[in-house]
Design an enzyme around this catalytic site. Sequence first.
Site, PDB file in Angstrom:
ATOM      1  N   THR A 114      79.253  81.970  57.338  1.00 23.02           N
ATOM      2  CA  THR A 114      78.252  82.456  56.361  1.00 23.02           C
ATOM      3  C   THR A 114      77.812  81.366  55.384  1.00 23.02           C
ATOM      4  O   THR A 114      76.816  81.524  54.692  1.00 23.02           O
ATOM      5  CB  THR A 114      78.850  83.606  55.521  1.00 23.02           C
ATOM      6  OG1 THR A 114      79.949  83.062  54.755  1.00 23.02           O
ATOM      7  CG2 THR A 114      79.373  84.735  56.400  1.00 23.02           C
ATOM      8  N   ASP A 209      86.747  65.943  55.173  1.00 21.70           N
ATOM      9  CA  ASP A 209      87.412  65.368  56.346  1.00 21.70           C
ATOM     10  C   ASP A 209      87.386  63.840  56.301  1.00 21.70           C
ATOM     11  O   ASP A 209      88.358  63.191  56.690  1.00 21.70           O
ATOM     12  CB  ASP A 209      86.732  65.849  57.634  1.00 21.70           C
ATOM     13  CG  ASP A 209      87.134  67.276  57.985  1.00 21.70           C
ATOM     14  OD1 ASP A 209      88.131  67.773  57.415  1.00 21.70           O
ATOM     15  OD2 ASP A 209      86.453  67.897  58.823  1.00 21.70           O
TER      16      ASP A 209
HETATM   17  C1  PRP Z   1      82.130  71.030  51.128  1.00 24.73           C
HETATM   18  C2  PRP Z   1      81.746  70.131  49.955  1.00 24.73           C
HETATM   19  C3  PRP Z   1      81.310  71.147  48.932  1.00 24.73           C
HETATM   20  C4  PRP Z   1      80.656  72.207  49.776  1.00 24.73           C
HETATM   21  C5  PRP Z   1      79.180  72.012  49.697  1.00 24.73           C
HETATM   22  O1  PRP Z   1      83.376  71.550  50.929  1.00 24.73           O
HETATM   23  O2  PRP Z   1      82.794  69.328  49.521  1.00 24.73           O
HETATM   24  O3  PRP Z   1      82.366  71.696  48.169  1.00 24.73           O
HETATM   25  O4  PRP Z   1      81.105  72.012  51.118  1.00 24.73           O
HETATM   26  O5  PRP Z   1      78.520  73.020  50.346  1.00 24.73           O
HETATM   27  P1  PRP Z   1      77.603  74.078  49.607  1.00 24.73           P
HETATM   28  O6  PRP Z   1      76.758  73.345  48.623  1.00 24.73           O
HETATM   29  O7  PRP Z   1      76.800  74.657  50.733  1.00 24.73           O
HETATM   30  O8  PRP Z   1      78.496  75.113  48.962  1.00 24.73           O
HETATM   31  P2  PRP Z   1      84.134  72.456  52.017  1.00 24.73           P
HETATM   32  O9  PRP Z   1      83.849  73.901  51.777  1.00 24.73           O
HETATM   33  O10 PRP Z   1      83.853  71.931  53.392  1.00 24.73           O
HETATM   34  O11 PRP Z   1      85.650  72.266  51.630  1.00 24.73           O
HETATM   35  P3  PRP Z   1      86.556  70.952  51.581  1.00 24.73           P
HETATM   36  O12 PRP Z   1      86.094  70.131  50.404  1.00 24.73           O
HETATM   37  O13 PRP Z   1      87.920  71.520  51.376  1.00 24.73           O
HETATM   38  O14 PRP Z   1      86.409  70.202  52.882  1.00 24.73           O
END
Ligand code: PRP
Length: 215
Positions: A114, A209
């Site tokens: 989502t 990652d």
């Molecule tokens: C990534 C990134 C942000 C988010 C951005 O984190 O570091 O926090 O996605 O996406 P958005 O603007 O659409 O919300 P992720 O959820 O992959 O988690 P992680 O940092 O633990 O890898």
Amino acid sequence: MEDFYNMPNITIFTHPLIQHKISLMRDKNTGTNEFRKLAEEVATLEGFEALSDLPTEEVEIETPIEKCMTPMISGRKLAIVPILRAGLGMVPGLLTLVPTAKVGHIGLYRDEETHEPHEYYCKLPRPIEERTIIVTDPMLATGGSAVDAITQIKEHGGVNIKFMCIIAAPEGLKKLHDAHPDVHIYVGHLDRELNETAYICPGLGDAGDRIFGTK
Ligand code: PRP
Ligand code: URA
């Protein structure tokens, strides 16, 4: 497209050092160690500007010549709040500038289907309402995570909030600016668009990652 370059409360960096380092981060052949260092360095360079309005106070110092009153910043007034995980990669770069800053954490992950953010952790330094708060996350994609994190910080009493990212998509920048127009947003580079899986194009892939060497 909106003219993000001329909006109050949005700073999109054009400095060649920042652009050069972001280009290196984009390269899929850049390994974890170098990627981490670059994330820190970009955070330091962006932080130099983002912290330009930190309050200072006059303190008495004795030079070899005479006593004088001279300005110093108080690290106690700053809180750095990374959005876990990837935001952690920018914290050392800001601590280089203000080593005494307090560090809070907000845990959010983006649902892979989502793309909605899910919260799992929030711990902020007190008193949060008296501090300048810099929220860090390298990627501003849909904007959902940043909007949610800042809403949480406000619910805990945070007032003076800035958001710093390395790469933003126009969609996320608009969403964050519309939801929190009082928050100054610092963007290392504004990219073209999101793809169908809500990744930033051309972007740099999954920032978490690449910083932590996971996949
Ligand atoms: C990534 C990134 C942000 C988010 C951005 O984190 O570091 O926090 O996605 O996406 P958005 O603007 O659409 O919300 P992720 O959820 O992959 O988690 P992680 O940092 O633990 O890898
Ligand atoms: N999160 C990332 O790490 N990269 C993107 O491009 C979008 C969200």
